[in-house]
Each structure stands twice: as C-alpha cells, then as structure tokens.
Design a protein around this motif. Sequence first.
Motif, mmCIF file in Angstrom:
data_model
loop_
_atom_site.group_PDB
_atom_site.id
_atom_site.type_symbol
_atom_site.label_atom_id
_atom_site.label_comp_id
_atom_site.label_asym_id
_atom_site.label_seq_id
_atom_site.Cartn_x
_atom_site.Cartn_y
_atom_site.Cartn_z
ATOM 1 N N GLN A 88 -3.107 40.538 20.664
ATOM 2 C CA GLN A 88 -2.169 39.616 20.025
ATOM 3 C C GLN A 88 -2.902 38.404 19.450
ATOM 4 N N GLU A 89 -3.850 37.869 20.204
ATOM 5 C CA GLU A 89 -4.634 36.733 19.715
ATOM 6 C C GLU A 89 -5.568 37.144 18.583
ATOM 7 N N ARG A 90 -6.157 38.331 18.714
ATOM 8 C CA ARG A 90 -7.149 38.777 17.734
ATOM 9 C C ARG A 90 -6.507 39.177 16.411
ATOM 10 N N PHE A 91 -5.345 39.848 16.487
ATOM 11 C CA PHE A 91 -4.705 40.343 15.268
ATOM 12 C C PHE A 91 -3.502 39.500 14.848
ATOM 13 N N ALA A 92 -3.196 38.437 15.613
ATOM 14 C CA ALA A 92 -2.166 37.452 15.253
ATOM 15 C C ALA A 92 -0.794 38.088 15.012
ATOM 16 N N LEU A 130 4.254 43.150 19.597
ATOM 17 C CA LEU A 130 3.649 43.611 20.850
ATOM 18 C C LEU A 130 4.509 44.696 21.501
ATOM 19 N N THR A 131 5.810 44.422 21.630
ATOM 20 C CA THR A 131 6.675 45.416 22.271
ATOM 21 C C THR A 131 6.923 46.618 21.362
ATOM 22 N N THR A 132 6.741 46.440 20.042
ATOM 23 C CA THR A 132 6.828 47.593 19.145
ATOM 24 C C THR A 132 5.667 48.545 19.401
#
Length: 405
Positions: free
Chosen positions: A37-41, A47-49
């Motif tokens: 999440q941090e790396r790909f923003a 995330l839940t998808t």
Amino acid sequence: MQRFRLSPPVGFAVVGATLLWFLAASSAPSPLYVVYQERFAFTEFTLTTVFAVYVLALIAALLVVGALSDHVGRRPVLLAAIALEIVALVLFLLADGVGWLLAARIVQGIATGAATATLPATVVDLAPAPERAGLVNGVAPLAGLGLGALATGALVEFAPAPTRLVWVLLLGGLLIAAVLIALIPETITRRPGALASLRPRISVPKRIRPGFGPVVPTLLASWSLGGLYLSLGPSVVSGPFGVRNHLVGGLVVAALCLTGAASAYALRRRAPVRVLGPAAALLGIGTLVTLSGVFTGLLPLATAGTLVAGVGFGSAAYATFGTLAALAAPHERGELFAATYTLAYLAFSVPAMLAGVAATAVGLRPTALVYGGVVVVLAVVATVLARRVPAAATGERVPATTRTG
C-alpha cells in the motif's frame, strides 16, 4: 511407478503438510499489504479488492472443479493446483504494481480453490482414523494461516528484500510438495461424469443435509471473523493503534489462527458435533472483548479478546470439518468440501470487501466496530442453532474407501 508409491500413513502426512503450506501461502500477503500500500500508493478499498479477488477466484474454482477429483482422482487435481500456485508465486515475485498483485491473487485463488476442495477429501481418504482426519482438516489450515502471516511479518521486519524472499521460500516448499504428491497413493477409482462435474454448482448430498445445516452458522461466524483479521487486521494495528512494526501485523493474524490451531489440537478427543455450540459462544465473547479494545484504544484488551476468539476459531474449525468428515462417503467428499469452502469463503470475502469500502469512507476504527458487531450477532445465532444438531450428524463414519493406485 507402483513400487515407488508412498504408504497411506506417509501420504496422509504429506497431504496434511501440503494443506498447511497452501494456506500459509494464502495468508503470506496479509502483512505485506501495508508495504504494498505504501509502495504502490493505494487505498484501503484497493487493498481489500486485492484480497477479495483472490477469494472470488477461489470460489469460482470451487464451483467448477470442486467435484472433479471425485471422478478423475485426487493426484491429477492436486498436481494441477500446485502448478498454478507456482505461477502465482512467480507473479508475486515479479510484482511492481497493483495490476501484478491482482493477477497473482487471481491465479492463487484458482489454485487454492482446487486444492482446498481436494486436499481435505484426500486427508479423509488416507486418514488411519476419522478423528485424525477431522484434526488435520481443522488444525492444518489454521496453522498454515497463522504461520504464513507470522513468518512473512518477521521477514518483512528483519530480512532483506521483504517483497521477494517470502515468495522464493514458498516456491521451494511447493516444488518439494509437487514431487511428494506425485507419489501418494491414489484413493479414487476413475468414474464417468468428469466433464459434467465441471458445471458450476453448489450441492450437498441429500442424506448429508440434516447434519450439514447446523454446521453452517458456526462456519459463517468463524470465517467472517477470519476475513476481518486477514484483510484489515494489520492495517487496524498500524492505524487506530498506531503500531508500525510489521511483525506485530503478522502477530495479529497469528494470534487468531495459531491459538485456533492449538485449540483444535487440544479438542482432538472430543466429539466434533459437541463442540459447535461452545465454539460459537467463544467466537462471540472473544470478538466482543476485542471490540472493547478497539473502542478504548487498549491494545492489550484487544489482544486478550483475539486470543479468546482464536480458541473459538479453532474450535469451530475442528467442529465443522470433523463433523463433515464423518458424514460423507468417498465419492461425495470432493463435492461436499467444495460446497463447504464456497460458503466459508463467501463469508470470508464479501464482508471484508464491504469493510474496505467503509474503511475508505469512514475510517478503520468504526468499520472494525460494526464488522465485529455483526460477527457477535452471528455467533449468538450459531450458538442457539448448534443445539439442533440431529442424530445424523453424530453417526458413525462411513466405511473407508478402498485405496487403489
């Protein structure tokens, strides 16, 4: 090749270990979601998808190939599932954006769907006693989920190349599993109907339904709770509780799943159907305590609740799969476990995806509180309905299949 076949007891151990490894691979992304999440923003909804597409692909695989091993044999389906899982892990290894993650999770979902319909049935086929089958089918998935998340969290926090090393290690284990699975004894004699079995459907044999029905509420309560922990658990720890250590994110999942695995093992001498009610009650109590911790911001209280819920989680796994293992004849097991896992993964994924939408809109804390509240209500219903287990669910196990191959 016949003389190179593993004995049934060794095959039983191999299949149980493979089941654990598949589930470890399925939970490995959980501590990595925050890193990705941090790396790909991307948002909590994305995330839940990523989490949900895996489960939806898994359900599709269950519906299509869930009963296939009842016709063509266990080994061919298991080897195909392992091959697909290897492809998924390679995609994770190469991932450099959300698209790669989605592709990897879809392929992994198909592989895990085929495996989770077939591996539990094979465990029952090769088990030296019905209690052993229920024990392995209850303990191995939970142990795999917990160990996969815990090991990944540790690797992310302390090892180099956190988004690469875990996939290399999982690949190595799967290659070994492929060799060993090729050598297990085949337990199913080929029979007609393989193509017809690919028609998507959910079906439970009529004679099994009186015992299957009372299992469903406990199944839904436990897997809904598992979906919350594996999708948003590490994010809740790093968000509302402000803990940034990735190992702690893995410990959140491990606290639920490994406590569950230990509980299932401790219950191995109990009749599974007698555990359904207490398991549901513990799920509800533990979730309620965890919600109190989330509401007050007290991590120790939430941790204590997670451990209690973990006891219920493992008890529920032992109770549900132990009961079902005793109900089905050999050529019904693939179909029955496919239906069971379809319901389980629907409970695992759909609420979690809705929670991702809600978390993006209103935040993680209120989302976790509402989600957990629904689980508590479902657990209360499961506790009441578990008392209605019919005599059919406590009957003796059907005669073991004649092992061939």
